[in-house]
Motif scaffolding. Structure first.
Motif, mmCIF file in Angstrom:
data_model
loop_
_atom_site.group_PDB
_atom_site.id
_atom_site.type_symbol
_atom_site.label_atom_id
_atom_site.label_comp_id
_atom_site.label_asym_id
_atom_site.label_seq_id
_atom_site.Cartn_x
_atom_site.Cartn_y
_atom_site.Cartn_z
ATOM 1 N N SER A 96 0.849 -1.194 0.000
ATOM 2 C CA SER A 96 0.000 0.000 0.000
ATOM 3 C C SER A 96 0.883 1.242 0.000
ATOM 4 O O SER A 96 2.077 1.171 0.287
ATOM 5 N N THR A 100 -2.749 5.607 1.764
ATOM 6 C CA THR A 100 -3.839 4.638 1.933
ATOM 7 C C THR A 100 -3.284 3.369 2.588
ATOM 8 O O THR A 100 -3.399 2.273 2.040
ATOM 9 N N GLN A 103 -5.535 0.199 2.928
ATOM 10 C CA GLN A 103 -6.177 -0.322 1.723
ATOM 11 C C GLN A 103 -5.088 -0.685 0.711
ATOM 12 O O GLN A 103 -4.579 0.190 0.003
ATOM 13 N N ASP A 105 -2.980 -1.646 -2.485
ATOM 14 C CA ASP A 105 -3.162 -1.400 -3.918
ATOM 15 C C ASP A 105 -2.278 -2.335 -4.740
ATOM 16 O O ASP A 105 -2.087 -2.146 -5.927
ATOM 17 N N ARG A 106 -1.769 -3.367 -4.067
ATOM 18 C CA ARG A 106 -0.920 -4.337 -4.747
ATOM 19 C C ARG A 106 -0.991 -5.663 -3.992
ATOM 20 O O ARG A 106 -0.874 -5.699 -2.782
ATOM 21 N N PRO A 155 -1.971 -5.268 -9.512
ATOM 22 C CA PRO A 155 -2.348 -3.917 -9.065
ATOM 23 C C PRO A 155 -3.829 -3.893 -8.681
ATOM 24 O O PRO A 155 -4.664 -4.500 -9.354
ATOM 25 N N LEU A 156 -4.143 -3.211 -7.598
ATOM 26 C CA LEU A 156 -5.511 -3.134 -7.100
ATOM 27 C C LEU A 156 -5.925 -1.684 -6.891
ATOM 28 O O LEU A 156 -5.083 -0.831 -6.605
ATOM 29 N N THR A 157 -7.211 -1.429 -6.997
ATOM 30 C CA THR A 157 -7.744 -0.143 -6.548
ATOM 31 C C THR A 157 -7.784 -0.210 -5.023
ATOM 32 O O THR A 157 -8.301 -1.187 -4.472
ATOM 33 N N PRO A 158 -7.231 0.793 -4.319
ATOM 34 C CA PRO A 158 -7.217 0.724 -2.854
ATOM 35 C C PRO A 158 -8.617 0.882 -2.277
ATOM 36 O O PRO A 158 -9.098 1.983 -2.040
ATOM 37 N N HIS A 159 -9.277 -0.245 -2.077
ATOM 38 C CA HIS A 159 -10.660 -0.241 -1.604
ATOM 39 C C HIS A 159 -10.847 -1.206 -0.437
ATOM 40 O O HIS A 159 -11.375 -0.834 0.605
#
Length: 200
Positions: A96, A100, A103, A105-106, A155-159
């Motif tokens: 992260s 964030t 949350q 993001d990876r 890769p992720l959207t930080p959610h």
């Protein structure tokens, strides 16, 4: 030392690849594996900031279970230089960013093979994970680990929070291990790893 690589040469190398490495490093809390006396000296893992670190190694206060501690992160090329100046030969980043923290993001699947497993098998395994992730709508890419392993990075959207991401990652690793136990395992045991790939 046998290659006659100096700290200055290592700094020059990092600066030459800064545009490629900074997107993966910048503004993420990190831990350093430091060798203050050079690669042949004693190394140690450092995750908290300590007195005497250059200002270009930025600090962020992070709450742990019982207290808060200062962690480090790199924002730019100067941070890379500062890390090398402090004898860092490995940089291990969080999944992260500092903005964030809770949350991710990876997501990283670490394919860590037993010494008996050839690299072609590790590559095939990474491709299998890529294809499974793609079927779930997740795009991934491969990253070399520096050894014989491969990281499959998503890769992720930080959610979502860490627990949700961890549960998903563990389920994926255990599924591969259950379906192909001769190739994979999802347990860290070095003894059980013989001839197989540990998915971490």
């Amino acid at each position: 030392p046998g290659e006659k690589i100096t700290k200055r040469m290592l700094i020059d190398y990092y600066l030459s690849v800064a545009d490629r490495i900074l997107p993966h490093l910048a503004n993420r809390p990190l831990s350093l594996v430091r060798y203050p006396d050079g690669a042949q000296g004693d190394g140690f893992f450092q995750k908290h900031a300590s007195p005497g670190f250059p200002a270009d190694l930025k600090r962020i206060r992070i709450k742990e279970k019982e207290k808060s501690e200062d962690y480090l992160y790199i924002a730019d090329e100067r941070g890379l230089v500062a890390a090398i100046q402090m004898g860092a030969l490995e940089l291990h980043v969080w999944g992260s960013h500092v903005a964030t923290l809770e949350q991710p993001d990876r997501l990283v699947f670490d394919f860590d093979p037993d010494a008996a497993v050839d690299f072609a098998t590790v590559k095939d395994s990474a491709r299998e994970m890529r294809d499974r992730l793609k079927a779930l709508g997740l795009t991934s890419f491969a990253m070399a680990t520096g050894g014989k392993g491969i990281h499959v990075v998503v890769p992720l959207t930080p959610h979502h929070g860490w627990e949700d991401i961890k549960a998903f990652a563990e389920a994926m690793a255990r599924t591969l291990a259950a379906e192909n136990p001769d190739r994979y395992l999802a347990e860290m045991s070095k003894k059980a790893r013989k001839g197989r790939i540990f998915i971490d």
